[in-house]
Motif scaffolding. Structure first.
Motif, PDB file in Angstrom:
ATOM      1  N   SER A  24     -43.153  25.331  65.793  1.00  0.00           N
ATOM      2  CA  SER A  24     -42.146  26.583  66.245  1.00  0.00           C
ATOM      3  C   SER A  24     -41.525  27.232  65.007  1.00  0.00           C
ATOM      4  CB  SER A  24     -40.857  25.727  66.577  1.00  0.00           C
ATOM      5  OG  SER A  24     -40.315  24.761  65.656  1.00  0.00           O
ATOM      6  N   TYR A  55     -37.065  25.264  69.299  1.00  0.00           N
ATOM      7  CA  TYR A  55     -37.552  24.752  70.297  1.00  0.00           C
ATOM      8  C   TYR A  55     -36.662  23.755  71.132  1.00  0.00           C
ATOM      9  CZ  TYR A  55     -42.276  26.706  70.336  1.00  0.00           C
ATOM     10  OH  TYR A  55     -43.489  27.489  70.409  1.00  0.00           O
ATOM     11  N   ILE A  63     -40.496  25.578  77.404  1.00  0.00           N
ATOM     12  CA  ILE A  63     -41.505  25.030  76.461  1.00  0.00           C
ATOM     13  C   ILE A  63     -42.861  24.776  76.971  1.00  0.00           C
ATOM     14  CG2 ILE A  63     -42.221  23.034  74.929  1.00  0.00           C
ATOM     15  CD1 ILE A  63     -39.121  22.919  74.108  1.00  0.00           C
TER      16      ILE A  63
END
Length: 276
Positions: A24, A55, A63
């Motif tokens: 991320s 995230y 996600i």
């Protein structure tokens, strides 16, 4: 702990085919460090989803939809020999979706509960992670399998993700951030007996010196070395470029906005930041 798919004997990638490391943000650099030690000739593409960071504060549905779609684009563009999802949150939620979508080996990471359970002397271990990671049923399963007779304390420390990103930008961070994270574990029942802390987010090992400074007599474990060993095994017998490997850093964010990361990224072998 790692999760992966095996390579088949028929696979013989181009020597220039890179290993794709995805996170991320910059947390996966803690994994990259161990991968480059194990495979110094491997070309690397590091992809940071700064546009989706953090995230840990997103829903599972977000996600599960975002990560496979993004990795599909990355695989199409860079044609890697192997994908590493160097993000605990993404793996605990989306790993199965990614494997269903991609026709190549995928290595992921989940909280290192097994090695922590082996290392503890007191029987009390802590898990620092994102909110999304520590609440996952997969973590419950790991606890049942490897720490059933132990005490596992969990604490969500999203501020450490922001601290790691800030550190990589060269920003100052107050020690209060690290004290708060450790106390989040210690202030729970039996927390005073905790002797091992699992860094359940790849961002967190980037802060290990700062955490150790405030944690006292506690050891830390994470999965980076195990991931590197697994990737090395999966790539055994494959060819690599004869010249210095190419390292590429790409972000879903604005490359100009990420320019402050570059001085630190140079230490990892990157020379510029590109947009995806």
């Amino acid at each position: 702990m790692i999760m992966s798919l095996p390579l088949t004997a028929s696979q013989n990638p181009d020597p220039a085919a890179p290993i794709l490391i995805f996170d991320s943000g910059v947390g996966g650099l803690s994994v990259l460090k161990e991968v480059t030690r194990a495979l110094p000739l491997a070309p690397i593409v590091y992809a940071a989803d700064h546009a989706g960071l953090p995230y840990g504060e997103k829903s599972e549905a977000e996600i599960a939809a975002r990560v496979p779609a993004l990795l599909g684009r990355l695989v199409e563009r860079y044609n890697p020999r192997l994908v590493t999802i160097a993000c605990n949150t993404a793996c605990t939620i989306a790993l199965s979706h990614v494997r269903a979508a991609l026709n190549l080996p995928v290595v992921g990471t989940v909280p290192a509960i097994k090695p922590a359970a082996i290392a503890t002397k007191s029987g009390v271990i802590g898990l620092l992670g994102t909110q999304a990671t520590i609440r996952q049923a997969y973590v419950d399963q790991l606890e049942r399998e490897f720490a059933a007779n132990l005490t596992l304390l969990r604490y969500a420390a999203p501020e450490l993700v922001h601290a790691a990103e800030a550190k990589m930008r060269g920003d100052a961070i107050s020690d209060d951030v690290y004290v708060s994270a450790i106390n989040g574990l210690r202030n729970q029942p039996n927390g005073s007996q905790m002797d091992v802390v699992i860094l359940g987010c790849t961002h967190f090992p980037l802060l290990i010196d700062e955490l150790a400074k405030v944690a006292g007599n506690v050891s830390f474990v994470d999965g980076a070395k195990g991931i590197a060993r697994r990737i090395s095994h999966l790539c055994d017998g494959q060819s690599w470029p004869e010249n210095r490997p190419l390292y590429q850093f790409v972000t879903t964010g604005d490359p100009e906005m990420c320019a402050s990361y570059l001085p630190q990224l140079i230490e990892f072998g990157f020379r510029q930041i590109d947009g995806l």
